[in-house]
Design a protein around this motif. Sequence first.
Motif, PDB file in Angstrom:
ATOM      1  N   SER A 155       0.844  -1.192   0.000  1.00 13.51           N
ATOM      2  CA  SER A 155       0.000   0.000   0.000  1.00 13.51           C
ATOM      3  C   SER A 155       0.878   1.240   0.000  1.00 13.51           C
ATOM      4  N   PRO A 208       0.605   5.545  -0.119  1.00 17.55           N
ATOM      5  CA  PRO A 208      -0.301   6.695  -0.054  1.00 17.55           C
ATOM      6  C   PRO A 208      -0.478   7.373  -1.406  1.00 17.55           C
ATOM      7  N   ARG A 209      -1.730   7.691  -1.725  1.00 19.19           N
ATOM      8  CA  ARG A 209      -2.134   8.378  -2.955  1.00 19.19           C
ATOM      9  C   ARG A 209      -1.927   7.536  -4.217  1.00 19.19           C
ATOM     10  N   ARG A 210      -1.489   6.270  -4.064  1.00 22.55           N
ATOM     11  CA  ARG A 210      -1.330   5.407  -5.231  1.00 22.55           C
ATOM     12  C   ARG A 210      -2.061   4.077  -5.039  1.00 22.55           C
ATOM     13  N   ASN A 211      -2.863   3.974  -4.002  1.00 21.31           N
ATOM     14  CA  ASN A 211      -3.549   2.724  -3.682  1.00 21.31           C
ATOM     15  C   ASN A 211      -2.536   1.628  -3.394  1.00 21.31           C
ATOM     16  N   VAL A 212      -2.291   0.730  -4.361  1.00 24.44           N
ATOM     17  CA  VAL A 212      -1.340  -0.358  -4.135  1.00 24.44           C
ATOM     18  C   VAL A 212      -0.323  -0.404  -5.279  1.00 24.44           C
ATOM     19  N   ARG A 224       2.616  -3.187  -6.972  1.00 28.21           N
ATOM     20  CA  ARG A 224       3.158  -4.548  -7.001  1.00 28.21           C
ATOM     21  C   ARG A 224       4.660  -4.442  -7.254  1.00 28.21           C
TER      22      ARG A 224
END
Length: 220
Positions: A53, A55-59, A61
């Motif tokens: 996770s 911040p401000r980028r969701n998730v 990989r």
Amino acid sequence: MSKPTTTWFDTLTASVQALGAASREYCMAERAARSALWNTDPTRVFPVAGAVSVPRRNVVRPHHDALRQLRALHTEMHERTKTLYENAAETYAHGAATALHSVLVGERPEYVELRHRSGSYVRPTAPLPDLRPLLGEWAGSCRLATLREQVEEREHARAVVADFEFFEDLAGCVNPEWSHASDQAAGLADSAQAYGETAESALYFVLLTGRTHRDGEDGR
């Protein structure tokens, strides 16, 4: 103590040797870049599905992102080294041929003369010379002639596909002429390097056997 005199054939052979060494360096770099690119091939390497996770980028990989960025870097490196290798190999071939021809006709050039622009050598526009009539009994004459034909065919093929940025992608093209030209052009650098190495061997033979003499000259 006076400095040893450097003869014309010392500097000339050093020129040809340096061109060959440069071509081989780029060849190894191109091979390494190709291998690195293969190691990030998405059809071979499956990214780990785990995500983090941010911040401000969701998730994000991480493994997928790493493979994507590395593949972009390796692609750029492979394209660059491939271009440099082809340029150096063609220059080696033409430079060695020019040096050999000059010596065979009785000239004594001190260096291989080339033009250089924007980080690359400018390949001579003239085709590789046919040296068989001048080489006589040299054992490698037939091989040099065969390699000359291969280089000329591949240079022509390279010109056919010159308008396409990624000419290897044409290998599966439905147009048989483009497909054949693409296959031929892809082997230009290796053929040019092989020609350069053979021409360099011929140059040593010519110098060692005294075939540089003009009529009536003693070669001093």
